[in-house]
Design an enzyme around this catalytic site. Structure first.
Site, PDB file in Angstrom:
ATOM      1  N   ALA A  65       0.803  -1.224   0.000  1.00 12.54           N
ATOM      2  CA  ALA A  65       0.000   0.000   0.000  1.00 12.54           C
ATOM      3  C   ALA A  65       0.834   1.272   0.000  1.00 12.54           C
ATOM      4  O   ALA A  65       0.284   2.368   0.083  1.00 12.54           O
ATOM      5  CB  ALA A  65      -0.929   0.008   1.216  1.00 12.54           C
ATOM      6  N   GLY A  89       1.775   2.817  -5.986  1.00  8.31           N
ATOM      7  CA  GLY A  89       1.068   2.158  -7.081  1.00  8.31           C
ATOM      8  C   GLY A  89      -0.383   1.833  -6.795  1.00  8.31           C
ATOM      9  O   GLY A  89      -1.107   2.576  -6.123  1.00  8.31           O
ATOM     10  N   GLY A 126      -1.706  -0.433  -4.908  1.00 10.69           N
ATOM     11  CA  GLY A 126      -2.042  -0.655  -3.511  1.00 10.69           C
ATOM     12  C   GLY A 126      -2.376   0.633  -2.782  1.00 10.69           C
ATOM     13  O   GLY A 126      -3.325   0.675  -1.986  1.00 10.69           O
ATOM     14  N   SER A 145      -2.479 -11.156 -12.689  1.00  4.09           N
ATOM     15  CA  SER A 145      -2.015 -10.586 -13.950  1.00  4.09           C
ATOM     16  C   SER A 145      -2.404 -11.524 -15.083  1.00  4.09           C
ATOM     17  O   SER A 145      -2.598 -12.733 -14.857  1.00  4.09           O
ATOM     18  CB  SER A 145      -0.489 -10.421 -13.931  1.00  4.09           C
ATOM     19  OG  SER A 145       0.027 -10.161 -15.223  1.00  4.09           O
ATOM     20  N   TYR A 164       7.695 -15.301 -12.807  1.00  6.30           N
ATOM     21  CA  TYR A 164       6.625 -14.319 -12.649  1.00  6.30           C
ATOM     22  C   TYR A 164       5.279 -14.908 -13.054  1.00  6.30           C
ATOM     23  O   TYR A 164       4.283 -14.766 -12.326  1.00  6.30           O
ATOM     24  CB  TYR A 164       6.925 -13.066 -13.480  1.00  6.30           C
ATOM     25  CG  TYR A 164       5.833 -12.029 -13.367  1.00  6.30           C
ATOM     26  CD1 TYR A 164       5.601 -11.376 -12.159  1.00  6.30           C
ATOM     27  CD2 TYR A 164       5.028 -11.720 -14.459  1.00  6.30           C
ATOM     28  CE1 TYR A 164       4.592 -10.431 -12.047  1.00  6.30           C
ATOM     29  CE2 TYR A 164       4.023 -10.780 -14.349  1.00  6.30           C
ATOM     30  CZ  TYR A 164       3.805 -10.141 -13.142  1.00  6.30           C
ATOM     31  OH  TYR A 164       2.799  -9.215 -13.021  1.00  6.30           O
TER      32      TYR A 164
END
Length: 289
Positions: A14, A17, A19, A148, A174
């Site tokens: 947080a 970005g 978050g 994603s 990833y």
């Protein structure tokens, strides 16, 4: 500190970005927000920004590196010291690395940060999530994972080597970590249905943030001219799923721009989902305190 009886949202990653935008949006809606971040300077700036956006709830920021299992467990204890309930958990922290790095606990750092730490944190917070669910309307307590479309890009997952240690490359690591986010939401939906707790995962799209800062050079080159959402646009579906009536009308979904998105076919295989959960448990067993 006395327990906070208002709605409480925990948002990892947080301090910047997506978050930070999620935390600000939830604070505007009256949630008390507990956020996490890794950089002390960014944490302090984000805390002030989130508190400024708040419509009355408390705001706390905790420093945590969720690639470490012990820190994920400590963070859960720190959260429990601040509140006796969690109404919304946003598992947003994560990223892409340019190479293989092993943590002091013996895990591949990218997979640990994208999945193992959030897995441990979520399991440790289940008593607080269940406490909120016990006094809330059904399906109003929610867990949202930032995934994603990279989760869609691999045809298989090696359940014997989730950390890709035997054939490591950053792209595979990833994609596997992001597929783990979707599998984790599906597994949670199945396990928490009886508690009235909802879980979803979200593909937020490419976002104009510092997300790609640590990605391989080839990845940074490939995405530099790609159209990108603002951080507010990237956060929108996470906030909507966390708070809207529509977000509670099902569980285990994979979403993009407020619409259901077809996940990797592996997510619909119950045997893979169950084995994935068991392997995640095995990887974190005996670590931490």
């Amino acid at each position: 500190m006395a327990p906070d009886q208002s709605r409480v949202a925990v948002v990892t990653g947080a301090s910047s970005g997506i978050g930070k935008e999620v935390a600000k949006a939830l604070a505007r809606q009256g949630f008390s927000v507990i956020g996490t971040g890794r950089d002390a300077e960014r944490i302090a700036a984000a805390e002030a920004e989130i508190r400024s956006a708040s419509s009355g709830g408390h705001v706390h920021m905790l420093r945590a590196d969720l690639s470490l299992i012990a820190e994920a467990e400590r963070t859960a204890r720190d959260i429990a010291a601040l509140t006796d309930r969690v109404d919304v958990l946003i598992n947003n922290a994560g990223g892409m690395a340019s190479g293989q790095v092993m943590t002091e606990e013996g895990h591949e750092a990218n997979f640990a940060g994208n999945h193992l730490g959030p897995f441990v944190l979520t399991r440790a917070l289940l008593p607080l999530l269940r406490a909120a669910a016990a006094t809330s309307p059904p399906a109003s307590v929610r867990i949202i994972n930032t995934a994603s479309d990279a989760s869609e890009m691999i045809p298989m997952i090696n359940l014997d080597d989730l950390e890709s240690l035997t054939a490591f490359n950053p792209g595979l690591a990833y994609c596997t970590g992001k597929l783990a986010n979707v599998l984790f939401a599906r597994a949670l939906a199945k396990r928490l249905a009886g508690d009235g707790i909802v879980a979803h995962s979200v593909h937020p799209g490419a976002v104009d943030s510092n997300f790609f800062s640590y990605a391989p050079a080839a990845t940074r080159e490939r995405v530099k001219d790609m159209p990108k959402f603002s951080t507010e646009e990237g956060a929108d579906t996470l906030v909507w799923l966390a708070t809207s009536e529509e977000g509670g009308q099902g569980s285990g979904g994979y979403w993009h721009q407020r619409k259901p998105r077809v996940p990797n076919p592996l997510v619909d295989d119950d045997a893979i989902v169950d084995r994935f959960w068991k392997e995640s448990e095995r990887l974190v067993a005996g670590i931490g305190a």
